[in-house]
Design an enzyme around this catalytic site. Structure first.
Site, short mmCIF file in Angstrom:
data_model
loop_
_atom_site.label_atom_id
_atom_site.label_comp_id
_atom_site.label_asym_id
_atom_site.label_seq_id
_atom_site.Cartn_x
_atom_site.Cartn_y
_atom_site.Cartn_z
N TYR A 182 0.84 -1.20 0.00
CA TYR A 182 0.00 0.00 0.00
C TYR A 182 0.87 1.25 0.00
O TYR A 182 0.64 2.20 -0.76
CB TYR A 182 -0.90 -0.04 1.24
CG TYR A 182 -1.63 1.22 1.59
CD1 TYR A 182 -2.85 1.53 1.00
CD2 TYR A 182 -1.11 2.10 2.55
CE1 TYR A 182 -3.54 2.68 1.36
CE2 TYR A 182 -1.80 3.24 2.91
CZ TYR A 182 -3.01 3.53 2.32
OH TYR A 182 -3.69 4.67 2.66
N LYS A 188 1.22 4.25 -2.72
CA LYS A 188 0.91 5.64 -2.40
C LYS A 188 2.08 6.56 -2.72
O LYS A 188 1.88 7.71 -3.14
CB LYS A 188 0.52 5.76 -0.92
CG LYS A 188 -0.82 5.14 -0.57
CD LYS A 188 -1.97 5.77 -1.32
CE LYS A 188 -3.32 5.28 -0.80
NZ LYS A 188 -4.46 5.86 -1.55
#
Length: 260
Positions: free
Chosen positions: A150, A154
Protein backbone atom coordinates in the site's frame (compact mmCIF):
# COMPACT_ATOMS: atom_id res chain seq x y z
CA UNK A 1 -27.55 27.34 -25.04
CA UNK A 2 -27.92 25.09 -22.01
CA UNK A 3 -24.97 25.15 -19.63
CA UNK A 4 -23.73 21.67 -18.85
CA UNK A 5 -23.55 20.57 -15.25
CA UNK A 6 -20.18 20.70 -13.55
CA UNK A 7 -19.38 17.26 -12.17
CA UNK A 8 -16.99 16.22 -9.42
CA UNK A 9 -16.10 12.53 -9.48
CA UNK A 10 -15.11 10.81 -6.23
CA UNK A 11 -13.86 7.24 -6.40
CA UNK A 12 -14.05 5.00 -3.35
CA UNK A 13 -17.02 7.18 -2.48
CA UNK A 14 -18.83 4.61 -0.37
CA UNK A 15 -16.21 4.82 2.38
CA UNK A 16 -16.07 7.29 5.24
CA UNK A 17 -13.51 9.63 3.67
CA UNK A 18 -15.15 9.39 0.24
CA UNK A 19 -18.55 10.40 1.64
CA UNK A 20 -17.06 13.34 3.51
CA UNK A 21 -15.31 14.54 0.35
CA UNK A 22 -18.49 14.16 -1.68
CA UNK A 23 -20.51 16.18 0.83
CA UNK A 24 -17.92 18.99 0.85
CA UNK A 25 -17.61 19.15 -2.93
CA UNK A 26 -21.40 19.26 -3.29
CA UNK A 27 -21.21 22.82 -1.97
CA UNK A 28 -19.36 24.00 -5.10
CA UNK A 29 -20.39 21.60 -7.89
CA UNK A 30 -23.66 20.88 -9.67
CA UNK A 31 -23.37 17.11 -9.43
CA UNK A 32 -21.24 14.66 -7.46
CA UNK A 33 -20.63 11.27 -9.06
CA UNK A 34 -20.12 8.72 -6.31
CA UNK A 35 -18.03 5.90 -7.78
CA UNK A 36 -17.42 2.60 -6.03
CA UNK A 37 -17.41 -1.10 -6.83
CA UNK A 38 -19.79 -1.93 -3.97
CA UNK A 39 -23.34 -1.24 -5.18
CA UNK A 40 -24.99 -1.74 -1.79
CA UNK A 41 -22.47 0.51 -0.05
CA UNK A 42 -23.02 3.15 -2.73
CA UNK A 43 -26.76 3.13 -2.09
CA UNK A 44 -26.12 3.56 1.62
CA UNK A 45 -23.72 6.42 0.90
CA UNK A 46 -26.31 8.29 -1.15
CA UNK A 47 -28.89 7.74 1.58
CA UNK A 48 -26.45 9.00 4.22
CA UNK A 49 -25.76 12.10 2.14
CA UNK A 50 -29.46 12.82 1.89
CA UNK A 51 -29.98 11.73 -1.70
CA UNK A 52 -31.45 14.40 -3.94
CA UNK A 53 -30.32 15.62 -7.34
CA UNK A 54 -26.84 16.59 -6.17
CA UNK A 55 -25.58 13.00 -6.18
CA UNK A 56 -25.47 10.14 -8.63
CA UNK A 57 -24.14 6.68 -7.75
CA UNK A 58 -22.25 4.81 -10.46
CA UNK A 59 -20.97 1.31 -9.72
CA UNK A 60 -17.52 1.06 -11.31
CA UNK A 61 -14.43 -1.10 -11.04
CA UNK A 62 -11.68 1.51 -11.23
CA UNK A 63 -9.09 -1.18 -11.98
CA UNK A 64 -10.91 -2.09 -15.23
CA UNK A 65 -10.52 -0.02 -18.40
CA UNK A 66 -13.84 -1.36 -19.73
CA UNK A 67 -15.70 -0.36 -16.57
CA UNK A 68 -14.08 3.08 -16.63
CA UNK A 69 -15.02 3.55 -20.29
CA UNK A 70 -18.63 2.85 -19.33
CA UNK A 71 -18.33 5.39 -16.51
CA UNK A 72 -17.04 8.03 -18.92
CA UNK A 73 -19.96 7.42 -21.29
CA UNK A 74 -22.49 7.74 -18.49
CA UNK A 75 -20.92 10.95 -17.22
CA UNK A 76 -20.93 12.39 -20.73
CA UNK A 77 -24.74 12.31 -20.63
CA UNK A 78 -24.82 14.17 -17.31
CA UNK A 79 -22.41 17.05 -17.83
CA UNK A 80 -18.70 17.81 -17.77
CA UNK A 81 -16.15 16.52 -15.26
CA UNK A 82 -14.28 19.42 -13.65
CA UNK A 83 -12.86 17.63 -10.62
CA UNK A 84 -11.56 14.09 -10.20
CA UNK A 85 -10.79 12.80 -6.72
CA UNK A 86 -8.96 9.48 -6.81
CA UNK A 87 -9.85 8.23 -3.35
CA UNK A 88 -10.28 4.47 -3.91
CA UNK A 89 -7.74 2.45 -1.96
CA UNK A 90 -7.10 -0.36 0.48
CA UNK A 91 -4.24 -1.75 2.55
CA UNK A 92 -3.69 -5.44 3.07
CA UNK A 93 -0.52 -7.08 4.46
CA UNK A 94 1.11 -5.16 7.30
CA UNK A 95 4.72 -6.24 6.63
CA UNK A 96 6.91 -7.30 3.72
CA UNK A 97 7.15 -10.73 5.32
CA UNK A 98 3.36 -11.07 5.09
CA UNK A 99 3.12 -9.61 1.58
CA UNK A 100 2.50 -12.16 -1.16
CA UNK A 101 3.03 -11.38 -4.85
CA UNK A 102 -0.76 -11.36 -5.24
CA UNK A 103 -1.21 -8.80 -2.45
CA UNK A 104 1.54 -6.63 -3.94
CA UNK A 105 -0.15 -6.63 -7.33
CA UNK A 106 -3.63 -6.02 -5.87
CA UNK A 107 -2.47 -3.06 -3.78
CA UNK A 108 -0.54 -1.59 -6.71
CA UNK A 109 -3.54 -2.00 -8.97
CA UNK A 110 -6.06 -0.31 -6.67
CA UNK A 111 -3.91 2.35 -5.01
CA UNK A 112 -1.84 3.47 -8.01
CA UNK A 113 -2.82 2.06 -11.38
CA UNK A 114 -6.52 2.80 -10.85
CA UNK A 115 -5.79 6.51 -10.41
CA UNK A 116 -3.88 6.54 -13.70
CA UNK A 117 -6.63 4.63 -15.52
CA UNK A 118 -9.40 6.85 -14.13
CA UNK A 119 -7.54 10.02 -15.06
CA UNK A 120 -7.02 8.80 -18.62
CA UNK A 121 -10.69 7.77 -18.90
CA UNK A 122 -11.84 11.29 -17.91
CA UNK A 123 -8.95 13.21 -19.46
CA UNK A 124 -10.95 14.82 -22.26
CA UNK A 125 -13.41 16.57 -19.96
CA UNK A 126 -10.62 17.69 -17.63
CA UNK A 127 -8.81 19.25 -20.60
CA UNK A 128 -11.98 20.92 -21.92
CA UNK A 129 -12.87 22.32 -18.50
CA UNK A 130 -9.33 23.09 -17.32
CA UNK A 131 -10.20 20.86 -14.41
CA UNK A 132 -8.28 19.49 -11.48
CA UNK A 133 -7.23 16.18 -10.01
CA UNK A 134 -6.85 15.49 -6.30
CA UNK A 135 -5.26 12.17 -5.43
CA UNK A 136 -5.75 10.81 -1.92
CA UNK A 137 -2.31 9.53 -1.01
CA UNK A 138 -1.12 8.82 2.54
CA UNK A 139 1.66 9.61 4.97
CA UNK A 140 2.58 5.99 4.25
CA UNK A 141 3.78 7.19 0.86
CA UNK A 142 6.17 9.60 2.59
CA UNK A 143 7.73 7.42 5.31
CA UNK A 144 7.54 3.88 6.64
CA UNK A 145 4.49 3.20 8.82
CA UNK A 146 3.76 -0.40 7.80
CA UNK A 147 1.61 -1.88 5.00
CA UNK A 148 4.46 -1.94 2.46
CA UNK A 149 2.57 -2.70 -0.76
CA UNK A 150 0.00 0.00 0.00
CA UNK A 151 2.75 2.42 1.00
CA UNK A 152 4.83 1.85 -2.13
CA UNK A 153 1.73 2.41 -4.26
CA UNK A 154 0.91 5.64 -2.40
CA UNK A 155 4.47 6.86 -2.95
CA UNK A 156 3.93 6.15 -6.63
CA UNK A 157 0.62 8.03 -6.49
CA UNK A 158 2.41 11.13 -5.17
CA UNK A 159 4.80 10.93 -8.12
CA UNK A 160 1.92 10.35 -10.54
CA UNK A 161 0.41 13.56 -9.20
CA UNK A 162 3.56 15.46 -10.17
CA UNK A 163 3.65 13.78 -13.59
CA UNK A 164 0.09 14.93 -14.34
CA UNK A 165 0.82 18.43 -13.04
CA UNK A 166 3.89 18.87 -15.25
CA UNK A 167 2.65 17.23 -18.46
CA UNK A 168 -0.96 18.46 -18.37
CA UNK A 169 -0.40 21.92 -16.93
CA UNK A 170 -0.40 23.31 -20.48
CA UNK A 171 -4.08 22.32 -20.69
CA UNK A 172 -4.88 24.19 -17.49
CA UNK A 173 -5.20 20.97 -15.51
CA UNK A 174 -3.97 21.10 -11.92
CA UNK A 175 -3.03 17.96 -10.00
CA UNK A 176 -2.36 17.76 -6.29
CA UNK A 177 -2.35 15.11 -3.59
CA UNK A 178 -3.59 14.96 -0.02
CA UNK A 179 -1.74 12.69 2.41
CA UNK A 180 -3.84 11.88 5.47
CA UNK A 181 -2.34 10.46 8.63
CA UNK A 182 -4.46 8.35 10.95
CA UNK A 183 -8.18 8.93 10.33
CA UNK A 184 -10.79 7.02 12.29
CA UNK A 185 -12.72 5.09 9.65
CA UNK A 186 -14.21 1.61 9.32
CA UNK A 187 -10.78 0.41 8.16
CA UNK A 188 -9.47 1.13 11.67
CA UNK A 189 -12.29 -0.53 13.58
CA UNK A 190 -10.69 -3.99 13.60
CA UNK A 191 -7.57 -2.50 15.17
CA UNK A 192 -9.72 -0.63 17.67
CA UNK A 193 -11.40 -3.89 18.63
CA UNK A 194 -8.00 -5.51 19.21
CA UNK A 195 -6.81 -2.47 21.17
CA UNK A 196 -9.59 -0.15 22.40
CA UNK A 197 -6.96 2.45 23.31
CA UNK A 198 -5.31 2.52 19.89
CA UNK A 199 -6.53 6.01 19.01
CA UNK A 200 -5.43 7.42 22.38
CA UNK A 201 -2.09 5.61 22.10
CA UNK A 202 -1.35 7.00 18.65
CA UNK A 203 -2.02 10.64 19.55
CA UNK A 204 1.37 10.97 21.25
CA UNK A 205 3.06 10.85 17.85
CA UNK A 206 1.08 13.77 16.46
CA UNK A 207 2.14 17.38 17.10
CA UNK A 208 -1.47 18.45 17.62
CA UNK A 209 -2.09 15.50 19.96
CA UNK A 210 -5.06 14.42 17.91
CA UNK A 211 -5.75 12.53 14.72
CA UNK A 212 -7.37 13.94 11.60
CA UNK A 213 -11.06 13.59 10.89
CA UNK A 214 -12.75 12.79 7.60
CA UNK A 215 -13.87 16.43 7.53
CA UNK A 216 -10.26 17.60 7.79
CA UNK A 217 -9.41 15.56 4.69
CA UNK A 218 -12.52 16.77 2.86
CA UNK A 219 -11.69 20.41 3.62
CA UNK A 220 -8.20 19.99 2.16
CA UNK A 221 -9.62 18.41 -0.99
CA UNK A 222 -12.17 21.19 -1.34
CA UNK A 223 -9.45 23.82 -1.02
CA UNK A 224 -7.19 22.19 -3.62
CA UNK A 225 -10.12 21.86 -6.01
CA UNK A 226 -11.14 25.50 -5.58
CA UNK A 227 -10.10 28.74 -7.25
CA UNK A 228 -8.26 29.62 -4.04
CA UNK A 229 -5.67 27.03 -5.12
CA UNK A 230 -5.53 28.21 -8.73
CA UNK A 231 -1.74 28.57 -8.65
CA UNK A 232 -1.09 25.34 -6.72
CA UNK A 233 -0.21 22.20 -8.65
CA UNK A 234 2.11 19.25 -8.19
CA UNK A 235 2.12 19.37 -4.38
CA UNK A 236 1.37 16.80 -1.72
CA UNK A 237 -0.42 18.31 1.26
CA UNK A 238 -0.14 16.27 4.47
CA UNK A 239 -3.33 16.34 6.54
CA UNK A 240 -1.72 14.56 9.44
CA UNK A 241 -1.87 16.80 12.52
CA UNK A 242 1.91 17.22 12.31
CA UNK A 243 2.98 13.55 12.14
CA UNK A 244 5.43 14.07 9.27
CA UNK A 245 6.69 17.41 10.63
CA UNK A 246 8.67 15.68 13.37
CA UNK A 247 8.43 13.84 16.66
CA UNK A 248 8.28 15.76 19.94
CA UNK A 249 9.36 12.72 21.96
CA UNK A 250 12.39 12.18 19.73
CA UNK A 251 13.21 15.90 19.84
CA UNK A 252 13.06 15.72 23.63
CA UNK A 253 15.41 12.74 23.69
CA UNK A 254 17.92 14.44 21.40
CA UNK A 255 17.78 17.92 22.91
CA UNK A 256 16.97 17.06 26.55
CA UNK A 257 14.76 20.16 26.50
CA UNK A 258 11.72 20.21 28.74
CA UNK A 259 9.88 22.24 26.11
CA UNK A 260 9.24 19.19 23.89
Amino acid sequence: MTTQKRIAVVTGAAGDIGRAIAARLAESNDLIALVDIDVHALENAVATLGGGSSYVAIATDVTSTDSLAALALQLEKLGKVVTLVNNAGAARAVSLHDTTPEIWRMDSSLNLEAAFLTFRALERDLKDMQGCVVNIASVNGMAVFGHPAYSAAKAGLIHLTKLIAVEYGKFGIRANAVAPGTVRTQAWEARAEANPNVFEDVKRWYALRRIATTHDVANAVHFLASEQAAAITGVCLPVDCGLTAGQAELAHTFSQSEHY
